[in-house]
Design a protein around this motif. Structure first.
Motif, PDB file in Angstrom:
ATOM      1  N   GLY A  68       0.812  -1.218   0.000  1.00 41.25           N
ATOM      2  CA  GLY A  68       0.000   0.000   0.000  1.00 41.25           C
ATOM      3  C   GLY A  68       0.844   1.267   0.000  1.00 41.25           C
ATOM      4  N   VAL A 126      -6.335   3.743   4.303  1.00 46.36           N
ATOM      5  CA  VAL A 126      -7.000   3.326   5.546  1.00 46.36           C
ATOM      6  C   VAL A 126      -6.316   2.069   6.062  1.00 46.36           C
ATOM      7  CG1 VAL A 126      -9.222   4.383   4.967  1.00 46.36           C
ATOM      8  CG2 VAL A 126      -8.832   2.008   4.357  1.00 46.36           C
ATOM      9  N   HIS A 137      -6.191  -0.760   9.435  1.00 41.42           N
ATOM     10  CA  HIS A 137      -6.933  -1.143  10.630  1.00 41.42           C
ATOM     11  C   HIS A 137      -6.104  -1.120  11.923  1.00 41.42           C
ATOM     12  CE1 HIS A 137      -6.444  -5.845  10.687  1.00 41.42           C
ATOM     13  NE2 HIS A 137      -5.308  -5.233  10.538  1.00 41.42           N
ATOM     14  N   ARG A 163       2.927  -0.377  11.854  1.00 39.73           N
ATOM     15  CA  ARG A 163       3.078  -1.564  12.709  1.00 39.73           C
ATOM     16  C   ARG A 163       4.480  -1.785  13.262  1.00 39.73           C
ATOM     17  NH1 ARG A 163       1.339  -6.360   9.116  1.00 39.73           N
ATOM     18  NH2 ARG A 163       2.581  -5.128   7.677  1.00 39.73           N
ATOM     19  N   ASP A 209      14.781 -11.021   3.324  1.00 37.47           N
ATOM     20  CA  ASP A 209      15.790 -10.844   2.264  1.00 37.47           C
ATOM     21  C   ASP A 209      15.059 -10.197   1.114  1.00 37.47           C
ATOM     22  OD1 ASP A 209      17.935 -12.099   3.608  1.00 37.47           O
ATOM     23  OD2 ASP A 209      17.061 -14.055   3.143  1.00 37.47           O
ATOM     24  N   SER A 211     -11.153   0.458   8.560  1.00 34.79           N
ATOM     25  CA  SER A 211     -11.105  -0.503   7.460  1.00 34.79           C
ATOM     26  C   SER A 211     -12.233  -0.207   6.483  1.00 34.79           C
ATOM     27  CB  SER A 211     -11.201  -1.926   8.009  1.00 34.79           C
ATOM     28  OG  SER A 211     -11.054  -2.849   6.954  1.00 34.79           O
ATOM     29  N   GLY A 257      -3.167  -7.393   2.754  1.00 36.13           N
ATOM     30  CA  GLY A 257      -2.526  -8.635   3.204  1.00 36.13           C
ATOM     31  C   GLY A 257      -3.313  -9.893   2.916  1.00 36.13           C
ATOM     32  N   ALA A 300       9.270  -8.235  -1.882  1.00 37.69           N
ATOM     33  CA  ALA A 300       9.849  -7.755  -3.139  1.00 37.69           C
ATOM     34  C   ALA A 300       8.769  -7.675  -4.218  1.00 37.69           C
ATOM     35  CB  ALA A 300      10.976  -8.700  -3.569  1.00 37.69           C
TER      36      ALA A 300
HETATM   37  C1  LIG Z   1       8.236 -15.034   8.701  1.00 39.94           C
HETATM   38  C2  LIG Z   1       8.178 -14.372   7.344  1.00 39.94           C
HETATM   39  C3  LIG Z   1       9.339 -14.191   6.608  1.00 39.94           C
HETATM   40  C4  LIG Z   1       9.287 -13.564   5.359  1.00 39.94           C
HETATM   41  N1  LIG Z   1      10.446 -13.401   4.654  1.00 39.94           N
HETATM   42  C5  LIG Z   1      10.428 -12.727   3.483  1.00 39.94           C
HETATM   43  C6  LIG Z   1      11.643 -12.497   2.763  1.00 39.94           C
HETATM   44  O1  LIG Z   1      12.726 -12.947   3.163  1.00 39.94           O
HETATM   45  N2  LIG Z   1      11.586 -11.760   1.608  1.00 39.94           N
HETATM   46  C7  LIG Z   1      10.394 -11.236   1.130  1.00 39.94           C
HETATM   47  O2  LIG Z   1      10.413 -10.539   0.090  1.00 39.94           O
HETATM   48  N3  LIG Z   1       9.231 -11.482   1.776  1.00 39.94           N
HETATM   49  C8  LIG Z   1       9.213 -12.207   2.934  1.00 39.94           C
HETATM   50  N4  LIG Z   1       8.034 -12.441   3.602  1.00 39.94           N
HETATM   51  C9  LIG Z   1       6.759 -11.993   3.000  1.00 39.94           C
HETATM   52  C10 LIG Z   1       6.479 -10.508   3.213  1.00 39.94           C
HETATM   53  O3  LIG Z   1       6.607 -10.122   4.555  1.00 39.94           O
HETATM   54  C11 LIG Z   1       5.071 -10.189   2.715  1.00 39.94           C
HETATM   55  O4  LIG Z   1       4.885 -10.739   1.442  1.00 39.94           O
HETATM   56  C12 LIG Z   1       4.864  -8.678   2.628  1.00 39.94           C
HETATM   57  O5  LIG Z   1       4.952  -8.110   3.904  1.00 39.94           O
HETATM   58  C13 LIG Z   1       3.504  -8.378   1.998  1.00 39.94           C
HETATM   59  O6  LIG Z   1       3.256  -7.002   2.094  1.00 39.94           O
HETATM   60  P1  LIG Z   1       1.761  -6.457   1.939  1.00 39.94           P
HETATM   61  O7  LIG Z   1       1.863  -4.982   2.108  1.00 39.94           O
HETATM   62  O8  LIG Z   1       1.158  -7.006   0.693  1.00 39.94           O
HETATM   63  O9  LIG Z   1       0.950  -7.132   3.116  1.00 39.94           O
HETATM   64  P2  LIG Z   1       1.108  -6.969   4.688  1.00 39.94           P
HETATM   65  O10 LIG Z   1       2.537  -6.851   5.084  1.00 39.94           O
HETATM   66  O11 LIG Z   1       0.307  -8.078   5.300  1.00 39.94           O
HETATM   67  O12 LIG Z   1       0.410  -5.564   4.985  1.00 39.94           O
HETATM   68  C14 LIG Z   1      -0.986  -5.431   4.961  1.00 39.94           C
HETATM   69  C15 LIG Z   1      -1.392  -4.167   5.704  1.00 39.94           C
HETATM   70  O13 LIG Z   1      -2.822  -4.078   5.692  1.00 39.94           O
HETATM   71  C16 LIG Z   1      -3.302  -3.937   7.013  1.00 39.94           C
HETATM   72  N5  LIG Z   1      -4.611  -4.580   7.065  1.00 39.94           N
HETATM   73  C17 LIG Z   1      -4.884  -5.893   7.157  1.00 39.94           C
HETATM   74  N6  LIG Z   1      -6.198  -6.109   7.149  1.00 39.94           N
HETATM   75  C18 LIG Z   1      -6.780  -4.887   7.049  1.00 39.94           C
HETATM   76  C19 LIG Z   1      -8.117  -4.460   6.999  1.00 39.94           C
HETATM   77  N7  LIG Z   1      -9.149  -5.310   7.040  1.00 39.94           N
HETATM   78  N8  LIG Z   1      -8.349  -3.126   6.890  1.00 39.94           N
HETATM   79  C20 LIG Z   1      -7.320  -2.212   6.845  1.00 39.94           C
HETATM   80  N9  LIG Z   1      -6.039  -2.586   6.904  1.00 39.94           N
HETATM   81  C21 LIG Z   1      -5.762  -3.911   6.991  1.00 39.94           C
HETATM   82  C22 LIG Z   1      -2.261  -4.583   7.900  1.00 39.94           C
HETATM   83  O14 LIG Z   1      -2.319  -4.105   9.237  1.00 39.94           O
HETATM   84  C23 LIG Z   1      -0.979  -4.175   7.180  1.00 39.94           C
HETATM   85  O15 LIG Z   1      -0.547  -2.898   7.558  1.00 39.94           O
HETATM   86  C24 LIG Z   1       8.045 -13.109   4.838  1.00 39.94           C
HETATM   87  C25 LIG Z   1       6.866 -13.311   5.559  1.00 39.94           C
HETATM   88  C26 LIG Z   1       6.924 -13.953   6.796  1.00 39.94           C
HETATM   89  C27 LIG Z   1       5.644 -14.160   7.563  1.00 39.94           C
END
Ligand SMILES: Cc1cc2nc3c(=O)[nH]c(=O)nc-3n(C[C@H](O)[C@H](O)[C@H](O)COP(=O)(O)OP(=O)(O)OC[C@H]3O[C@@H](n4cnc5c(N)ncnc54)[C@H](O)[C@@H]3O)c2cc1C
Length: 392
Positions: free
Chosen positions: A12, A29, A31, A36, A43, A124, A155, A299
């Protein structure tokens, strides 16, 4: 043009960065009650590395890099079974890789935003209604926001996906593991951990600990969970499942913080039949979670945001752009998800024999010149941002 982005994570914030600079009105927006913070070590390489370079943020990303000497695997009793130098990963990625905390990447994206991005925390999305010339987004506060586009960057358990693309069970493929992570401070334990990511393993479970700085350490856990439901109290579950691991792990478990500060979830991939509707798009883990087995979710979230922004800014068509973006990014995600599933059985081997075989394979890969053996897992052919356009 106006966009509502649900979720202030890596995906986002990356999209907010692109659209604000192009003069869009951006409302995010989230939640959670605020940003965080830390999370766990990631990596960061491949298309996302190229994307932060294109954004001019690579120097800031590199400033936050953590130095990890390598991964050291130990058995229950703490005996070293195998060591993988960090150099291997660096060489495999030709130096284009950074290890940093997920929260630090989020923080630097947040800091790079201009004043034009509005944030509403503890908020949300409750309902979505699309019309020919706008999307009406009802927030949990009762306000209705009219925009050109709604983006679900919320997420793996995305609310926007549920509202606009159907229930979670249709999209989520569980890989049969639970994972957890938390941070804690203990300089004395940090000194004993040293400069490696230390992984202690037994059949069906794996716990790791890594020193972040003089004070703080990051702990990470993964175990085979089958169809077990997620626990109400993650601390309790961690103690139950990992108490049998020796070496420093009992001390790490003793320092587990309050449940609200522990990340605990199942390991899953999201295979949504579609990521796009007219005026609605999914982004990041909400539509393309590859799981920590494939290890490129962050990534791909940054790279996906870059491609979505490119398509939106091409002609400002919020009806067609989400479809063009999906067409460009999906094939790479499908390949990465496949690579992740290929190693699912070997990530935390279920039996002693399989654990020995996996350790032998890692030892081989750690030898000079043989690091390429890890390639099929760590690198799929589309590992540059430019390649996300290659099939068009
Ligand atoms: C243990 C672990 C190790 C990892 N290692 C790697 C790695 O080495 N390399 C790599 O590239 N990736 C890695 N990942 C994956 C990576 O962390 C995620 O793919 C990445 O954080 C995804 O980002 P995102 O913004 O799509 O989702 P998220 O990080 O899940 O962010 C979603 C956001 O939306 C918010 N949200 C959720 N639900 C709602 C709602 N209903 N309303 C409003 N807001 C909401 C959350 O609070 C959060 O701020 C790892 C993941 C884990 C669990």
């Amino acid at each position: 043009m106006r966009v509502v982005i649900c979720g202030a994570g890596i995906a986002g914030l990356s999209l907010a960065w692109w659209l604000e600079r192009a003069g869009w009105e951006v409302l995010v927006v989230e939640h959670a009650p605020g940003q965080r913070g830390a999370g766990y070590l990631i990596d960061f390489f491949g298309p996302g590395y190229d994307a932060v370079e294109r954004m001019g943020l690579l120097p800031r990303v590199r400033e936050r890099a953590r130095t990890v000497a390598g991964v050291r695997y130990r058995d229950r009793a703490g005996r070293v079974t195998c060591e993988l130098p960090y150099d291997s990963l660096v060489r495999l990625q030709r130096g284009r890789v950074v290890t940093l905390m997920r929260g630090e990447l989020e923080d630097l994206l947040f800091e790079a935003l201009g004043p034009g991005v509005e944030f509403r925390y503890s908020t949300s999305v409750d309902a979505v209604a699309t019309a020919a010339d706008h999307v009406a987004v009802t927030l949990t506060t009762g306000e209705v926001e009219r925009a050109d586009l709604l983006v679900g960057a919320d997420g793996i358990h995305s609310r926007v996906r549920e509202l606009a693309f159907g229930p979670e069970w249709r999209h989520l493929r569980s890989l049969g593991y639970h994972t957890a992570a938390y941070l804690f401070a203990d300089p004395e334990l940090g000194a004993r951990v040293g400069d490696h990511l230390e992984m202690v393993e037994a059949p069906g479970l794996q716990a790791g600990v890594c020193r972040l700085d003089g004070e703080r350490l990051a702990a990470v856990f993964a175990h085979r969970a089958g169809a077990d439901p997620l626990p109400e109290d993650p601390r309790e579950r961690l103690r139950e499942r990992y108490a049998s691991l020796g070496w420093l792990i009992p001390e790490v478990l003793d320092r587990c913080p309050e449940p609200g500060q522990v990340y605990y979830d199942e390991v899953a991939q999201i295979e949504a039949a579609s990521w796009a509707r007219p005026r609605v798009a999914l982004l990041g883990d909400a539509c393309q979670a590859v799981s920590l087995l494939a290890g490129q979710g962050a990534a791909m979230a940054v790279a996906g945001a870059c491609v979505l922004a490119e398509e939106l800014l091409r002609d400002g068509d919020a009806v067609a752009a989400p479809f063009r973006y999906e067409e460009r990014v999906r094939p790479a995600v499908v390949r990465k998800q496949r690579a992740g599933r290929r190693i699912a059985d070997w990530f935390v081997p279920a039996s002693r024999t399989r654990l020995r075989l996996r350790t032998a394979a890692l030892r081989l890969a750690a030898r000079p010149g043989l690091v390429g053996l890890l390639g099929p897992v760590l690198r799929t052919p589309d590992d540059r941002l430019a390649d996300l356009a290659a099939h068009r």
